[in-house]
Enzyme design. Structure first.
Site, PDB file in Angstrom:
ATOM      1  CE  LYS A 149     -51.379 -87.453 -53.278  1.00  9.57           C
ATOM      2  NZ  LYS A 149     -50.309 -88.075 -54.248  1.00  9.57           N
TER       3      LYS A 149
HETATM    4  C1  LIG Z   1     -52.117 -88.381 -55.195  1.00  6.93           C
HETATM    5  C2  LIG Z   1     -52.881 -88.338 -55.837  1.00  6.93           C
HETATM    6  C3  LIG Z   1     -53.524 -89.688 -56.292  1.00  6.93           C
HETATM    7  C4  LIG Z   1     -52.459 -91.273 -56.632  1.00  6.93           C
HETATM    8  O1  LIG Z   1     -51.773 -91.579 -55.221  1.00  6.93           O
HETATM    9  P1  LIG Z   1     -51.018 -92.741 -54.705  1.00  6.93           P
HETATM   10  O2  LIG Z   1     -51.017 -93.184 -54.141  1.00  6.93           O
HETATM   11  O3  LIG Z   1     -49.961 -92.300 -55.418  1.00  6.93           O
HETATM   12  O4  LIG Z   1     -50.934 -93.775 -55.959  1.00  6.93           O
HETATM   13  C5  LIG Z   1     -54.452 -89.978 -56.688  1.00  6.93           C
HETATM   14  N1  LIG Z   1     -55.165 -88.769 -56.856  1.00  6.93           N
HETATM   15  C6  LIG Z   1     -55.113 -87.597 -56.370  1.00  6.93           C
HETATM   16  C7  LIG Z   1     -55.573 -86.633 -56.338  1.00  6.93           C
HETATM   17  C8  LIG Z   1     -53.561 -87.525 -55.639  1.00  6.93           C
HETATM   18  O5  LIG Z   1     -52.866 -86.191 -55.042  1.00  6.93           O
END
Ligand SMILES: *Cc1c(COP(=O)(O)O)cnc(C)c1O
Length: 373
Positions: free
Chosen positions: A183
């Site tokens: 992210k």
């Molecule tokens: C990364 C992501 C998640 C999940 O997040 P985690 O921290 O990996 O549990 C959920 N939805 C979207 C759209 C994502 O990009």
């Protein structure tokens, strides 16, 4: 040949590494002062709304649904084009996922189709801001208000994105962010949830740590069933260092996105049949730079040929409703045709803050070679 260019890579600066080392030496490595400081800074950024951190951006959404009291017999509307976590959390709380097809241009949930999917059992909407691009937030909250629905914004990809000048998360209902490694800012793994009031924040604290509350001068009490979802101070130390870089990271990503458009030129779509993302430099944090490939090339072929040119390509995402788990619930091919086409042909080009403009140019040259023959 030039070095392999991945589609994503975190940038952790030396100050952050030093702060993690300091935390490790401090004797307090689980949730503590760093988590509190991180939550305080996030809350300031989100206009003073309560914020609680967690060990993923998945449990944040599950906990939001629990706080909203959503469970068996309730329907929750979401998009088929997301990481599977978005729909899994609906099943996790015992509710029924209802998909609404996506908009072919934004690739986000189509709000007309959301309205059409609302039934008397609908309790919530989980919109996803794919690549950090928000949906029409005014319209989303109008629909929610009209039908008395809760909203759990899956803003996992949208930290730094805005709507009419306000950060995503600084308004609305529940807003969930992820700090997973790919992210825009990361804690290695982690997430945070923006809530509406102190009562919800207290419930979030219970759900993240075995339902425990401190009561009395020396006692604890347990009155709801919670799990183990707390963020560590090691993760929060990374998060604080990353959060300090948020504006720089967002600006760099926007600059790279502009450079993709400039390098590909205005005839790119006509010449190749590929489809660019919407050129949104106001709201989007450019978590991803995604194109939809023309039908004459398969994604696997495109990815392999780009890899031969030392360029890593990702894809986000395969349509959720076609996974076995969801097919077993009755979903099948043909139900969400736009999501199925986009999900089959979408690819994510390299996009991360430590990239430079020549990486963009190299990617564009390689991509045009692959697409033109
Ligand atoms: C990364 C992501 C998640 C999940 O997040 P985690 O921290 O990996 O549990 C959920 N939805 C979207 C759209 C994502 O990009």
């Amino acid at each position: 040949m030039s070095e392999f260019l991945p589609f994503s890579r975190p940038s952790i600066d030396e100050a952050t590494i030093a702060s993690v080392a300091e935390t490790l030496r401090s004797g307090w490595i689980t949730s503590g002062p760093k988590v509190q400081e991180f939550e305080k800074q996030l809350s300031e950024y989100f206009g003073g709304r309560p914020v609680r951190t967690f060990n993923s951006g998945t449990c944040t959404m599950e906990i939001a649904l629990r706080i909203a009291g959503i469970g068996h017999g309730d329907e929750v509307i979401t998009t088929p084009i997301s990481w599977v976590a978005t729909a899994n959390v609906i099943l996790e709380v015992g509710a029924t996922p209802v998909f609404a097809d996506v908009d072919p241009v934004t690739r986000n949930i189509d709000l007309d189709k959301v309205e059409a999917a609302i039934t008397p059992r609908t309790k919530a909407i989980i919109p996803v801001y794919l690549a950090g691009k928000p949906v029409d937030m005014d319209r989303l909250y109008k629909i929610a208000a009209r039908h008395k629905l809760r909203v759990v914004e899956d803003a996992a990809q949208a930290i730094g994105s805005t709507w009419q000048g306000k950060p995503i998360g600084s308004f609305g209902d529940f807003v969930s962010f992820s700090f997973q490694a790919n992210k825009n800012i990361t804690t290695s793994e982690g997430g945070c949830l923006v809530l509406n009031n102190a009562e919800e924040a207290t419930l979030a604290e219970k759900y993240r740590l075995q339902g425990v509350t401190r009561s009395g001068y020396d006692g604890i009490e347990v009155d709801v069933l919670g799990g183990k979802f707390n963020m560590t101070d090691i993760a929060a130390a990374i998060g604080l260092g990353q959060f300090a870089q948020l504006n720089v990271i967002t600006a760099q990503r926007r600059k790279l996105a502009r450079h993709y458009f400039a390098t590909l030129g205005k005839d790119f779509e006509v010449q190749t049949g590929a489809q660019l993302p919407p050129a949104d430099f106001e709201n989007t944090n450019w978590h991803l730079f995604q194109i939809v490939l023309p039908e004459r090339i398969t994604r696997a072929d495109f990815m392999a040929r780009m890899k031969d040119k030392n360029i890593g390509i990702g894809y986000h995402y395969a349509p959720i409703h076609l996974f076995k788990l969801y097919r077993a619930l009755g979903f099948k091919e043909g139900m969400f045709p736009i999501a199925e086409r986009v999900g089959r042909q979408i690819v994510s080009l390299p996009m991360f803050a430590a990239m430079n403009e020549s990486d963009v140019e190299r990617t564009c040259v390689a991509m045009c070679e692959v697409l033109k023959n």
